[in-house]
Motif scaffolding. Structure first.
Motif, PDB file in Angstrom:
ATOM      1  N   VAL A   1      44.640  25.795  16.453  1.00 35.99           N
ATOM      2  CA  VAL A   1      45.346  26.998  15.987  1.00 35.99           C
ATOM      3  C   VAL A   1      44.362  28.157  15.855  1.00 35.99           C
ATOM      4  O   VAL A   1      44.643  29.285  16.289  1.00 35.99           O
ATOM      5  N   ALA A   2      43.181  27.892  15.272  1.00 36.96           N
ATOM      6  CA  ALA A   2      42.165  28.943  15.131  1.00 36.96           C
ATOM      7  C   ALA A   2      41.698  29.438  16.498  1.00 36.96           C
ATOM      8  O   ALA A   2      41.505  30.643  16.714  1.00 36.96           O
ATOM      9  N   ALA A   3      41.511  28.506  17.441  1.00 35.01           N
ATOM     10  CA  ALA A   3      41.069  28.879  18.792  1.00 35.01           C
ATOM     11  C   ALA A   3      42.081  29.773  19.487  1.00 35.01           C
ATOM     12  O   ALA A   3      41.711  30.698  20.215  1.00 35.01           O
ATOM     13  N   VAL A   4      43.367  29.503  19.261  1.00 35.71           N
ATOM     14  CA  VAL A   4      44.426  30.353  19.822  1.00 35.71           C
ATOM     15  C   VAL A   4      44.267  31.789  19.315  1.00 35.71           C
ATOM     16  O   VAL A   4      44.351  32.760  20.079  1.00 35.71           O
ATOM     17  N   GLY A   5      44.032  31.934  18.005  1.00 38.19           N
ATOM     18  CA  GLY A   5      43.856  33.266  17.433  1.00 38.19           C
ATOM     19  C   GLY A   5      42.647  33.977  17.993  1.00 38.19           C
ATOM     20  O   GLY A   5      42.709  35.175  18.329  1.00 38.19           O
ATOM     21  N   VAL A   6      41.537  33.261  18.132  1.00 41.94           N
ATOM     22  CA  VAL A   6      40.305  33.866  18.647  1.00 41.94           C
ATOM     23  C   VAL A   6      40.473  34.278  20.106  1.00 41.94           C
ATOM     24  O   VAL A   6      40.134  35.407  20.490  1.00 41.94           O
ATOM     25  N   HIS A   7      41.022  33.378  20.938  1.00 44.48           N
ATOM     26  CA  HIS A   7      41.106  33.645  22.379  1.00 44.48           C
ATOM     27  C   HIS A   7      42.123  34.726  22.724  1.00 44.48           C
ATOM     28  O   HIS A   7      41.846  35.610  23.536  1.00 44.48           O
ATOM     29  N   PHE A   8      43.295  34.651  22.132  1.00 43.83           N
ATOM     30  CA  PHE A   8      44.375  35.557  22.527  1.00 43.83           C
ATOM     31  C   PHE A   8      44.361  36.902  21.804  1.00 43.83           C
ATOM     32  O   PHE A   8      44.934  37.876  22.313  1.00 43.83           O
ATOM     33  N   PHE A   9      43.718  36.985  20.644  1.00 44.35           N
ATOM     34  CA  PHE A   9      43.813  38.221  19.868  1.00 44.35           C
ATOM     35  C   PHE A   9      42.466  38.824  19.472  1.00 44.35           C
ATOM     36  O   PHE A   9      42.286  40.039  19.560  1.00 44.35           O
ATOM     37  N   LEU A  10      41.498  37.996  19.021  1.00 43.91           N
ATOM     38  CA  LEU A  10      40.244  38.564  18.535  1.00 43.91           C
ATOM     39  C   LEU A  10      39.336  39.008  19.680  1.00 43.91           C
ATOM     40  O   LEU A  10      38.855  40.144  19.692  1.00 43.91           O
ATOM     41  N   ILE A  11      39.111  38.135  20.667  1.00 39.26           N
ATOM     42  CA  ILE A  11      38.201  38.472  21.770  1.00 39.26           C
ATOM     43  C   ILE A  11      38.711  39.655  22.602  1.00 39.26           C
ATOM     44  O   ILE A  11      37.948  40.596  22.873  1.00 39.26           O
ATOM     45  N   PRO A  12      39.990  39.688  23.029  1.00 40.46           N
ATOM     46  CA  PRO A  12      40.446  40.826  23.837  1.00 40.46           C
ATOM     47  C   PRO A  12      40.388  42.163  23.103  1.00 40.46           C
ATOM     48  O   PRO A  12      40.154  43.204  23.711  1.00 40.46           O
ATOM     49  N   SER A  13      40.594  42.146  21.777  1.00 47.13           N
ATOM     50  CA  SER A  13      40.623  43.405  21.025  1.00 47.13           C
ATOM     51  C   SER A  13      39.232  43.899  20.663  1.00 47.13           C
ATOM     52  O   SER A  13      39.050  45.059  20.289  1.00 47.13           O
ATOM     53  N   LYS A  14      38.223  42.982  20.739  1.00 51.66           N
ATOM     54  CA  LYS A  14      36.834  43.317  20.409  1.00 51.66           C
ATOM     55  C   LYS A  14      36.691  43.804  18.955  1.00 51.66           C
ATOM     56  O   LYS A  14      35.827  44.627  18.630  1.00 51.66           O
ATOM     57  N   LEU A  15      37.535  43.266  18.077  1.00 51.55           N
ATOM     58  CA  LEU A  15      37.462  43.627  16.663  1.00 51.55           C
ATOM     59  C   LEU A  15      36.373  42.823  15.965  1.00 51.55           C
ATOM     60  O   LEU A  15      36.097  41.682  16.328  1.00 51.55           O
ATOM     61  N   ILE A  16      35.735  43.417  14.957  1.00 53.34           N
ATOM     62  CA  ILE A  16      34.790  42.687  14.113  1.00 53.34           C
ATOM     63  C   ILE A  16      35.421  42.544  12.737  1.00 53.34           C
ATOM     64  O   ILE A  16      35.408  43.455  11.920  1.00 53.34           O
ATOM     65  N   VAL A  17      36.028  41.381  12.512  1.00 53.78           N
ATOM     66  CA  VAL A  17      36.601  41.080  11.214  1.00 53.78           C
ATOM     67  C   VAL A  17      35.519  40.372  10.409  1.00 53.78           C
ATOM     68  O   VAL A  17      34.534  39.901  10.966  1.00 53.78           O
TER      69      VAL A  17
ATOM     70  N   LEU B   1      35.274  24.219  17.947  1.00 57.31           N
ATOM     71  CA  LEU B   1      35.891  25.534  18.122  1.00 57.31           C
ATOM     72  C   LEU B   1      35.525  26.143  19.470  1.00 57.31           C
ATOM     73  O   LEU B   1      36.398  26.607  20.212  1.00 57.31           O
ATOM     74  N   GLY B   2      34.227  26.139  19.818  1.00 58.30           N
ATOM     75  CA  GLY B   2      33.789  26.723  21.087  1.00 58.30           C
ATOM     76  C   GLY B   2      34.441  26.077  22.294  1.00 58.30           C
ATOM     77  O   GLY B   2      35.005  26.773  23.152  1.00 58.30           O
ATOM     78  N   PRO B   3      34.387  24.744  22.401  1.00 67.27           N
ATOM     79  CA  PRO B   3      35.048  24.090  23.541  1.00 67.27           C
ATOM     80  C   PRO B   3      36.550  24.370  23.621  1.00 67.27           C
ATOM     81  O   PRO B   3      37.092  24.508  24.725  1.00 67.27           O
ATOM     82  N   LEU B   4      37.216  24.468  22.474  1.00 67.78           N
ATOM     83  CA  LEU B   4      38.654  24.758  22.501  1.00 67.78           C
ATOM     84  C   LEU B   4      38.919  26.174  23.015  1.00 67.78           C
ATOM     85  O   LEU B   4      39.860  26.395  23.789  1.00 67.78           O
ATOM     86  N   VAL B   5      38.088  27.126  22.593  1.00 65.99           N
ATOM     87  CA  VAL B   5      38.229  28.501  23.091  1.00 65.99           C
ATOM     88  C   VAL B   5      37.975  28.545  24.598  1.00 65.99           C
ATOM     89  O   VAL B   5      38.703  29.208  25.355  1.00 65.99           O
ATOM     90  N   ASP B   6      36.944  27.826  25.066  1.00 74.20           N
ATOM     91  CA  ASP B   6      36.648  27.769  26.504  1.00 74.20           C
ATOM     92  C   ASP B   6      37.798  27.124  27.285  1.00 74.20           C
ATOM     93  O   ASP B   6      38.128  27.544  28.395  1.00 74.20           O
ATOM     94  N   PHE B   7      38.398  26.092  26.700  1.00 72.51           N
ATOM     95  CA  PHE B   7      39.531  25.421  27.347  1.00 72.51           C
ATOM     96  C   PHE B   7      40.704  26.382  27.526  1.00 72.51           C
ATOM     97  O   PHE B   7      41.320  26.453  28.596  1.00 72.51           O
ATOM     98  N   LEU B   8      40.998  27.166  26.481  1.00 76.12           N
ATOM     99  CA  LEU B   8      42.082  28.145  26.572  1.00 76.12           C
ATOM    100  C   LEU B   8      41.757  29.224  27.605  1.00 76.12           C
ATOM    101  O   LEU B   8      42.650  29.713  28.304  1.00 76.12           O
ATOM    102  N   ALA B   9      40.473  29.586  27.696  1.00 76.68           N
ATOM    103  CA  ALA B   9      40.063  30.595  28.680  1.00 76.68           C
ATOM    104  C   ALA B   9      40.266  30.100  30.110  1.00 76.68           C
ATOM    105  O   ALA B   9      40.552  30.889  31.020  1.00 76.68           O
ATOM    106  N   LEU B  10      40.129  28.797  30.305  1.00 77.29           N
ATOM    107  CA  LEU B  10      40.327  28.225  31.642  1.00 77.29           C
ATOM    108  C   LEU B  10      41.798  28.228  32.047  1.00 77.29           C
ATOM    109  O   LEU B  10      42.141  28.536  33.183  1.00 77.29           O
TER     110      LEU B  10
END
Length: 329
Positions: A45-61, A114-123
């Protein structure tokens, strides 16, 4: 530190053997595998938030990643990855020392996946721009507020899932858990304070408007996390006055598998003595009780109020059912 560990060399062969034995026993328990699935789901669930919303927006929360971005820009010879690794390593050691082995071990696992899950979603679903980006006259216009809101809600859901089993997403959550343990501060407030302090470091590299967006996101994260945690741990206290209190008590104990406290009360108008039942229930239990009272046409005066947390005699249904059966035998 545990009393048994005092005066013992933690690196001794005896202690290492004991720790290995404890880990081996843990791997054979159902609780371990259930919580492993829960931790994996929470981090997905956290990886979904990071990949789909945090990384594309380039926000620093307010997060360790945000702090690492600031440090790497102020000290260029340190890469972002190196700073993230260094800070997380220090925080993981702190989690073992200040919070406990269970929390530390679970946090190591969540931090690693977390990192591998984010990479998996990116693929499977690459994201070049925010999904809220609009193209007007060929120009891309992003809306960071939508990304911020979606990320905060998703992250809060992930944090609440993990905190409920004494785990965390790592990084900032470790600081929040330390504040929670040693000050009694609720987790949402702890996340807001530690995240807000990290957000303020972004003034060194970012425009004021982006820092303010990050601060608002951190504040919302704390509020929503508190709401999630409150919903997960809240229970209903039900007070019932009825002439058929014995039938109600029997239904609560044998069918709902909930404990009942009985009080003798006196009506202020009639001065008639009656029995009041006090039962702590989940929302599902309460719905079943109200439906049962209606189906059986039982005349009862019921009031309910929400309580934030239950400790002590609150037990799982299976355990209480087993206790009840043993008493009957």
């Amino acid at each position: 530190m545990d009393e048994k560990m005092k005066g013992r060399n933690i690196f001794s062969a005896e202690n290492v053997k004991s720790q290995v034995g404890q880990i081996g026993h843990l791997l054979t328990t159902k609780k371990f595998w259930v919580e492993l699935v829960i931790m994996t789901a929470g981090m997905f669930v956290a990886a979904v938030g990071v990949h789909f919303f945090l990384i594309p927006s380039k926000l620093i929360v307010g997060s360790i990643t945000g702090l690492s971005l600031v440090i790497s820009q102020l000290i260029p010879f340190f890469s972002v990855g190196t700073v993230i690794f260094s800070i997380n390593a220090v925080l993981l050691v702190m989690s073992f020392l200040l919070i406990g082995n269970e929390f530390g071990a679970k946090t190591v696992y969540t931090a690693l996946i977390l990192g591998p899950l984010v990479d998996f979603l990116a693929l499977i679903k690459p994201m070049e721009n925010s999904m809220f980006t609009e193209y007007i006259a060929g120009q891309a216009l992003a809306n960071p507020w939508f990304d911020l809101l979606c990320f905060v809600v998703i992250l809060s859901a992930s944090q609440s899932i993990l905190f409920s089993i004494n785990a965390s997403t790592g990084g900032l959550d470790i600081l929040a858990k330390i504040l929670n343990k040693y000050t009694g501060m609720n987790l949402g407030t702890a996340v807001t304070i530690s995240g807000g302090a990290i957000c303020c470091t972004a003034f060194a590299i970012n425009p004021v408007n982006l820092v303010i967006i990050g601060l608002i996101g951190t504040w919302l994260n704390g509020l929503i996390l508190n709401r999630f945690m409150l919903d997960m741990h809240s229970r209903a206290r039900v007070l019932i006055i009825s002439k058929e209190y014995e039938r109600i008590r029997e239904y609560a104990v044998k069918t709902l598998a909930r404990g009942v406290t009985m009080h003798e009360v006196v009506g202020g108008y009639s001065h008639e003595k009656k029995v009041q039942l006090e039962i702590i229930m989940t929302g599902d239990d309460l719905s079943k009780m109200m439906e049962w009272l209606g189906d059986n046409k039982i005349d009862a005066f019921c009031t309910t109020d929400n309580i934030r947390e239950v400790r002590g005699l609150w037990v799982k249904k299976k355990k209480l059912t087993k206790i009840s059966h043993n008493k009957e035998e």
